[in-house]
Write a protein that holds these residues in place. Structure first.
Motif, PDB file in Angstrom:
ATOM      1  N   VAL A 296       0.935  -1.008  -0.051  1.00 24.57           N
ATOM      2  CA  VAL A 296       0.028  -0.108   0.298  1.00 24.57           C
ATOM      3  C   VAL A 296       0.979   0.758   0.001  1.00 24.57           C
ATOM      4  CG1 VAL A 296      -1.444   1.380   1.048  1.00 24.57           C
ATOM      5  CG2 VAL A 296      -1.781  -1.051   1.206  1.00 24.57           C
ATOM      6  N   THR A 297       1.603   1.626   0.918  1.00 22.47           N
ATOM      7  CA  THR A 297       2.821   2.410   1.344  1.00 22.47           C
ATOM      8  C   THR A 297       3.454   2.018   0.212  1.00 22.47           C
ATOM      9  OG1 THR A 297       3.252   2.355   3.233  1.00 22.47           O
ATOM     10  CG2 THR A 297       1.926   2.882   3.345  1.00 22.47           C
ATOM     11  N   GLY A 298       4.629   1.086   0.009  1.00 21.69           N
ATOM     12  CA  GLY A 298       5.970   0.846  -0.129  1.00 21.69           C
ATOM     13  C   GLY A 298       7.062   0.406   0.568  1.00 21.69           C
ATOM     14  N   GLU A 299       6.604   1.335   1.741  1.00 21.69           N
ATOM     15  CA  GLU A 299       7.255   0.916   2.947  1.00 21.69           C
ATOM     16  C   GLU A 299       8.081  -0.351   2.933  1.00 21.69           C
ATOM     17  OE1 GLU A 299       7.289   1.767   8.314  1.00 21.69           O
ATOM     18  OE2 GLU A 299       5.282   1.781   6.948  1.00 21.69           O
ATOM     19  N   THR A 300       9.469  -0.449   3.607  1.00 21.96           N
ATOM     20  CA  THR A 300      10.064  -1.316   4.033  1.00 21.96           C
ATOM     21  C   THR A 300      10.075  -1.730   5.748  1.00 21.96           C
ATOM     22  OG1 THR A 300      11.851  -1.321   2.184  1.00 21.96           O
ATOM     23  CG2 THR A 300      12.354  -2.663   3.929  1.00 21.96           C
ATOM     24  N   ILE A 301       9.130  -3.253   5.849  1.00 25.10           N
ATOM     25  CA  ILE A 301       9.286  -3.650   6.734  1.00 25.10           C
ATOM     26  C   ILE A 301      10.418  -4.625   7.451  1.00 25.10           C
ATOM     27  CG2 ILE A 301       8.177  -4.245   8.988  1.00 25.10           C
ATOM     28  CD1 ILE A 301       7.185  -3.029   5.723  1.00 25.10           C
ATOM     29  N   ASP A 302      11.726  -4.246   8.376  1.00 21.93           N
ATOM     30  CA  ASP A 302      12.155  -5.216   8.834  1.00 21.93           C
ATOM     31  C   ASP A 302      11.785  -6.243   9.568  1.00 21.93           C
ATOM     32  OD1 ASP A 302      14.106  -7.192   9.558  1.00 21.93           O
ATOM     33  OD2 ASP A 302      15.505  -5.088  11.093  1.00 21.93           O
ATOM     34  N   PRO A 303      11.422  -7.725   9.720  1.00 19.00           N
ATOM     35  CA  PRO A 303      11.115  -9.430  10.402  1.00 19.00           C
ATOM     36  C   PRO A 303      10.933  -8.494  11.986  1.00 19.00           C
ATOM     37  CG  PRO A 303      11.488 -10.020   8.363  1.00 19.00           C
ATOM     38  CD  PRO A 303      11.953  -7.849   8.306  1.00 19.00           C
ATOM     39  N   ALA A 304      12.414  -8.531  12.034  1.00 18.11           N
ATOM     40  CA  ALA A 304      13.358  -7.756  12.796  1.00 18.11           C
ATOM     41  C   ALA A 304      11.858  -6.775  14.350  1.00 18.11           C
ATOM     42  CB  ALA A 304      14.197  -8.230  13.284  1.00 18.11           C
ATOM     43  N   SER A 305      11.105  -5.954  13.713  1.00 18.14           N
ATOM     44  CA  SER A 305      10.430  -5.300  13.935  1.00 18.14           C
ATOM     45  C   SER A 305       8.730  -5.668  14.622  1.00 18.14           C
ATOM     46  CB  SER A 305      10.735  -3.608  12.989  1.00 18.14           C
ATOM     47  OG  SER A 305       9.784  -3.786  11.793  1.00 18.14           O
ATOM     48  N   LEU A 306       8.782  -6.302  14.284  1.00 18.47           N
ATOM     49  CA  LEU A 306       7.493  -7.139  13.967  1.00 18.47           C
ATOM     50  C   LEU A 306       7.295  -8.171  15.509  1.00 18.47           C
ATOM     51  CD1 LEU A 306       5.576  -7.288  10.905  1.00 18.47           C
ATOM     52  CD2 LEU A 306       5.896  -5.848  11.676  1.00 18.47           C
ATOM     53  N   LYS A 307       6.441  -7.920  16.757  1.00 17.48           N
ATOM     54  CA  LYS A 307       6.326  -8.885  17.391  1.00 17.48           C
ATOM     55  C   LYS A 307       5.803 -10.026  17.131  1.00 17.48           C
ATOM     56  CE  LYS A 307       5.796  -6.098  21.836  1.00 17.48           C
ATOM     57  NZ  LYS A 307       4.893  -6.030  22.814  1.00 17.48           N
ATOM     58  N   MET A 308       4.521 -10.210  16.118  1.00 16.12           N
ATOM     59  CA  MET A 308       3.771 -11.311  15.837  1.00 16.12           C
ATOM     60  C   MET A 308       3.566 -10.782  14.644  1.00 16.12           C
ATOM     61  SD  MET A 308       0.334  -9.211  16.242  1.00 16.12           S
ATOM     62  CE  MET A 308      -0.360 -11.554  15.680  1.00 16.12           C
ATOM     63  N   MET A 309       2.635 -11.485  13.435  1.00 18.24           N
ATOM     64  CA  MET A 309       2.503 -10.942  12.176  1.00 18.24           C
ATOM     65  C   MET A 309       1.370 -12.637  12.721  1.00 18.24           C
ATOM     66  SD  MET A 309       3.467  -9.737   8.772  1.00 18.24           S
ATOM     67  CE  MET A 309       3.825 -11.354   7.562  1.00 18.24           C
ATOM     68  N   ILE A 310       0.130 -12.081  11.436  1.00 17.79           N
ATOM     69  CA  ILE A 310      -0.585 -13.308  11.064  1.00 17.79           C
ATOM     70  C   ILE A 310      -1.721 -12.786   9.537  1.00 17.79           C
ATOM     71  CG2 ILE A 310      -2.367 -12.753  12.523  1.00 17.79           C
ATOM     72  CD1 ILE A 310      -3.224 -16.002  12.572  1.00 17.79           C
ATOM     73  N   GLY A 311      -1.689 -14.113   8.833  1.00 20.47           N
ATOM     74  CA  GLY A 311      -2.406 -13.015   7.949  1.00 20.47           C
ATOM     75  C   GLY A 311      -3.635 -14.019   7.859  1.00 20.47           C
ATOM     76  N   GLY A 312      -4.022 -13.401   6.703  1.00 18.54           N
ATOM     77  CA  GLY A 312      -5.601 -13.063   7.079  1.00 18.54           C
ATOM     78  C   GLY A 312      -6.593 -13.675   4.973  1.00 18.54           C
ATOM     79  N   HIS A 313      -6.885 -12.527   4.827  1.00 21.70           N
ATOM     80  CA  HIS A 313      -8.035 -12.560   3.945  1.00 21.70           C
ATOM     81  C   HIS A 313      -8.179 -11.170   3.462  1.00 21.70           C
ATOM     82  CE1 HIS A 313     -11.058 -13.142   0.420  1.00 21.70           C
ATOM     83  NE2 HIS A 313      -9.803 -14.353   0.103  1.00 21.70           N
ATOM     84  N   THR A 314      -8.947 -11.039   2.660  1.00 19.87           N
ATOM     85  CA  THR A 314      -9.979  -9.470   2.709  1.00 19.87           C
ATOM     86  C   THR A 314      -9.412  -8.618   3.294  1.00 19.87           C
ATOM     87  OG1 THR A 314     -11.656  -8.246   1.758  1.00 19.87           O
ATOM     88  CG2 THR A 314     -12.071  -9.418   3.041  1.00 19.87           C
ATOM     89  N   ILE A 315      -9.933  -6.938   3.116  1.00 20.44           N
ATOM     90  CA  ILE A 315      -9.785  -5.929   4.490  1.00 20.44           C
ATOM     91  C   ILE A 315     -11.525  -6.343   4.324  1.00 20.44           C
ATOM     92  CG2 ILE A 315      -9.619  -4.240   3.033  1.00 20.44           C
ATOM     93  CD1 ILE A 315      -8.084  -2.586   4.898  1.00 20.44           C
ATOM     94  N   LEU A 316     -11.675  -5.360   5.836  1.00 21.67           N
ATOM     95  CA  LEU A 316     -13.133  -5.618   5.944  1.00 21.67           C
ATOM     96  C   LEU A 316     -13.553  -3.855   6.127  1.00 21.67           C
ATOM     97  CD1 LEU A 316     -14.325  -8.791   7.583  1.00 21.67           C
ATOM     98  CD2 LEU A 316     -14.432  -8.004   4.770  1.00 21.67           C
ATOM     99  N   VAL A 317     -12.388  -4.124   7.040  1.00 21.04           N
ATOM    100  CA  VAL A 317     -12.931  -1.883   7.244  1.00 21.04           C
ATOM    101  C   VAL A 317     -11.539  -1.610   7.528  1.00 21.04           C
ATOM    102  CG1 VAL A 317     -13.440  -1.188   9.775  1.00 21.04           C
ATOM    103  CG2 VAL A 317     -15.179  -3.602   9.673  1.00 21.04           C
ATOM    104  N   ASP A 318     -12.290  -0.130   6.939  1.00 23.08           N
ATOM    105  CA  ASP A 318     -11.167   0.703   7.242  1.00 23.08           C
ATOM    106  C   ASP A 318     -11.892   2.277   7.410  1.00 23.08           C
ATOM    107  OD1 ASP A 318      -8.654   1.955   6.314  1.00 23.08           O
ATOM    108  OD2 ASP A 318      -8.427   2.431   4.277  1.00 23.08           O
TER     109      ASP A 318
END
Length: 898
Positions: A296-318
């Protein structure tokens, strides 16, 4: 090109997900290309304008985590639907609570476990199922996964699949992530890295329809399977890297090892394999660098900067509103159980959401889920895996273990899945804050139940208070209590109070009486009237509020009419049948409320011997890789010379819970025309230790599963007698499939290949028409006259019919004498029990309510007592017993016909 083909010289099958319904079902692509998900974004979802949600309860799970239950109503196609949804709200500002991904068994990919199992293993105080996954794959999420700050699996190259992440600063993020990475050889040359710990799939937006073609993937020790992955459609070259140094290279074949602890295997194909051949050697260093990137933003994220991540499907609310679906949702439509994740606008709260689909709830559409999420304060949210996988568990206050928050679409069964999201507490032990009594709030007369006193501290974590020998007392004679064991004595309400030190707790217990029940249901409504018959007779009480409760044997009083019998341990035994009796009755009473089992003469009816089968029989399965056959063949051993149904299966290439079905007559099945109380069949066992079952569809459309053998622990032919009386099956029904099940747990102890066979199937079907032996007659009575004429023959009676307030009353005993049946009078309760054919009618003097075959109903008028004789409303009795009544006004004559 040759390296992109298997060693048989033809293209290996591509395996892709064809649909989404809780989990992904996998099928091989033949011919044209079929995308993993249907392409294209949906228009902005139209939120359900009629949707309303009301919070019905709020319970603290632990410091920083609260469970909220909501009831929602919505109008669908002009009709009102209602349901329930559950939310675990996590306060990210609370230092004692955290969330993380739970993965399979022992935190490993390519293993699967239920949500509840993962919660118990990891110590979660609440949890929900997680990402979508390929059911035919090894067991890896389709989306990305970070757990404990470690990148476990990378996002797949698929469009519009959003993920939820939490940064090391505890900031929630929902975004569409991509993966980029490189491997660098000792000579400085580089090759693109396509992902980490991924199953095979069809990527979107690239140049290849094969995920692993000309690609390099890393597999860490989180990937336990030796297939890395199976069905990758190419010949691999694998490189083992330990402590940053290449220790093994296997050209054009996979290494025959699982990934060692702390190491990784680089799996390469095509041009990536050529890179290995040209630039890598044993003993040289190999480095890998990678990152995530927001699409969406093109920002690069170092995985080490995340505590956790879990995948899903479609976005529903914004931004607090329903938003356009980020990919097609046609394959996950309908009204289903749903799971979702979201966070508040200030980033303080995470909302873990589950919509229920069970007997108490109608499920949600995705647009309704959007409405619900915005109504509870979700600022940004996404859809997780739903449908049959939807599972939430939580630890009730003062309890030590998590339990199911609600029944899944399959009752209490939880699907085995690849990952989930857990809620954890690291709070220190605090001071005792409160205690609670755990135990049933409703009892039946004679029922004994255990109650426990449990405590919780200032952080809402459990505290052991049982060792303090709490005191117990009951406020009324409806319930007696002794050391935490309560016994229901009589209908009414009692307050149980327990104390430990200076802290007390109370709970209200209601003992149900007959007036609190709407019906009493036996497990079977009919049974064979034959000496030696033994059937299961569980009885369920349904309260006026709609709740179902199993009635303990001690709370029931049984009466037998037409035979001598007994009930022990929930089973009715017919000891002897009275001479000349063709219809008998087993009457069960709870506090005077009756239900009946009608017993009639019956015998085993041959149903199928497979000698002249005219309908199709086919092999089907639930899992890719499972193969087999279902055919009519010649029998063996003592069934030689007979045709049998043979079911062969090979599950060696399958995974998870696997089924091998012999399907009868396509999707139609073969009918069992009348109410069956038992089933007999000959089965040739293979000693595979697998599970043998039958699948029926009953007259209400419900699927009924019947266990034939929990374990196939024999070889050769064996006759099985199956009790169907407790199955609650509504007849006529159809037998759809006979099948073998190999459950996931303990598969190493059971055979994955084998053959079973079936022959000589029969059902015991008591006649549906117990009225068959009732006499066809015509009876005539005149108001005020003590005579009854039956088929032209007059006889004297000691009580005349009368008309009172426009209602005709007749002496019921004489009507039953004429038309078959019997009546009994209980002067203490002023009740009349009428038995005729398949009907049992309970009437009470001066009460308009009556009970017909265990169900409470209401009439316009009540029976009366006149000069010591019981008279009943003629219209009521005739309608309920299937008689026809005519009235001649001129002569004041009543004509009754059967």
């Amino acid at each position: 090109m040759d390296k992109e083909r298997n060693n048989k010289g033809h293209a290996a099958p591509k395996w892709i997900a064809a649909s989404l319904a809780g989990v992904l079902w996998i099928m091989p692509v033949i011919g044209g290309e079929l995308p993993l998900f249907e392409q294209g974004h949906a228009s902005i979802a139209v939120a359900a304008s009629s949707f309303t949600a009301t919070k019905v309860s709020e319970e603290i799970i632990t410091s920083g985590a609260t469970k909220l239950k909501y009831k929602y109503t919505v109008t669908r196609s002009g009709s009102k639907a209602v349901g329930l949804a559950d939310v675990i709200r996590v306060d990210l500002n609370n230092p004692y609570v955290s969330i993380d991904v739970m993965t399979g068994k022992n935190g490993k990919l390519t293993t699967r476990q239920s949500t509840g199992g993962m919660a118990r293993e990891t110590g979660a105080v609440a949890a929900v199922n997680g990402d979508y996954f390929n059911t035919g794959g090894e067991g890896a999420p389709i989306g990305g996964e970070v757990s404990g700050g470690t990148l476990v699996s990378t996002p797949s190259q698929l469009n519009g699949l959003y993920a939820f992440a939490l940064t090391t600063e505890n900031k929630p993020v929902i975004d569409d992530f991509a993966f980029t990475g490189t491997i660098t050889a000792a000579d400085g040359t580089q090759f693109a890295l396509s992902g980490i710990n991924k199953g095979a799939y069809s990527p979107e937006g690239g140049t290849s329809t094969y995920s692993h073609a000309n690609a390099a993937y890393i597999y860490t020790d989180a990937w336990t399977a030796q297939d890395r992955p199976k069905n990758s459609s190419t010949t691999p070259t694998e490189v083992l890297v330990e402590n940053g140094i290449i220790t093994q290279i296997s050209m054009n074949s996979a290494l025959k090892v699982a990934v060692p602890a702390g190491a990784y295997i680089l799996r390469t194909h095509g041009t990536a394999a050529k890179f290995v051949a040209d630039h890598l050697a044993i003993g040289q260093p190999l480095t890998a660098a990678y990152s995530l990137q927001s699409k969406v933003t093109g920002e690069t994220i170092d995985p080490a900067s995340l505590k956790m991540m879990i995948g899903g499907h479609t976005i529903l609310v914004d931004k607090g509103k329903a938003t356009a679906f980020s990919r097609s949702v046609s394959s996950i439509g309908g009204y289903r159980a749903r799971t979702a994740l979201g966070y508040s606008e200030d980033g303080r709260y995470v909302y873990i959401i589950a919509a229920e689909k069970n007997d108490d709830s109608s499920g949600m559409s995705l647009s309704e889920l959007q409405s619900f999420m915005t109504s509870i304060g979700v600022y940004k949210g996404l859809n997780l895996d739903g449908g049959g996988s939807t599972t939430m568990v939580d630890r009730p206050l003062a309890e030590t273990q998590t339990t199911l928050t609600f029944d899944t679409e399959y009752g209490t069964e939880q699907r085995s899945i690849v990952n989930g999201l857990g809620v954890y507490t690291n709070a220190p032990q605090g001071e005792l804050k409160g205690i609670k009594i755990s135990g049933s709030s409703v009892l039946l007369i004679g029922q004994t139940a255990a109650y426990t006193l449990k405590g919780y501290d200032t952080y809402y974590n459990p505290v052991d208070v049982a060792s303090g020998n709490p005191s117990w007392k009951s406020s009324s004679g409806s319930v007696s209590v002794n050391g935490g064991e309560a016994t229901a004595v009589k209908p009414g309400t009692a307050t149980l109070t327990a104390g430990s030190g200076s802290v007390n707790a109370s709970t209200t217990v209601t003992v149900l009486g007959s007036g609190d029940l709407s019906s009493l249901k036996p497990g079977t409504a009919s049974a064979p009237l034959k000496e030696g018959t033994v059937i299961s007779v569980p009885v369920t009480a349904v309260t006026n509020s709609g709740a179902s409760i199993s009635v303990p044997s001690s709370a029931l009083k049984w009466e037998f009419v037409g035979f001598q019998g007994s009930v022990q341990d929930g089973k009715l035994t017919v000891n002897t049948v009275n001479p000349g009796v063709t219809t008998g009755y087993a009457i069960a009473r709870y506090d005077g409320f009756s239900t009946v089992i009608v017993l009639t003469e019956a015998a085993a009816v041959p149903w199928e011997n497979f000698e002249n089968v005219t309908y199709p029989i086919a092999f089907t399965t639930n899992a890719s890789g499972v193969q087999g056959s279902a055919t009519i063949t010649d029998g063996s051993d003592n069934h030689a010379g007979s045709k049998v149904l043979s079911l062969g299966y090979d599950m060696t290439a399958g995974t998870g819970k696997m089924y091998a079905y012999a399907q009868l007559n396509g999707t139609t099945g073969k009918q069992v025309p009348a109410a069956a109380t038992s089933m007999t069949l000959d089965v040739m066992g293979d000693k595979s230790l697998n599970w043998l079952r039958a699948e029926f569809t009953d007259n209400s459309g419900a699927t009924v599963y019947v266990d034939l053998a929990k374990t196939i622990d024999w070889t050769g032919w064996k006759t099985l007698n199956i009790d169907l009386s407790g199955s609650n099956m509504k007849f006529p029904a159809t037998l759809k499939r006979l099948y073998v099940v190999n459950v996931e747990e303990g598969q190493d102890e059971r055979a994955k290949t084998g053959t079973v066979a079936f022959d000589n199937m029969s059902f015991t079907m008591p006649s549906l028409s117990s009225e068959a032996g009732l006499p066809p007659r015509t009876a005539v009575m005149v108001i005020g006259q003590k005579t009854l004429t039956v088929n032209g023959t007059m006889k004297a009676i000691d009580s005349a019919p009368l008309v009172k307030d426009g209602t005709t009353y007749v002496p019921i005993r004489y009507v039953l004498d004429a038309f078959g049946g019997s009546a009994s009078w209980d002067p203490s309760t002023r009740k009349i029990m009428v038995l005729r054919g398949s009907k049992a009618l309970d009437l009470t003097v001066n009460k308009k309510e009556f009970i017909l075959n265990g169900k409470r109903q209401s009439a316009e008028v009540a029976p009366i007592l006149l000069q010591g004789r019981t008279l009943v409303p003629l219209r009521l009795v005739s309608e309920q017993l299937g008689l026809t009544v005519k009235w001649e006004q001129k002569t004041k004559t009543v004509i009754i016909e059967s």
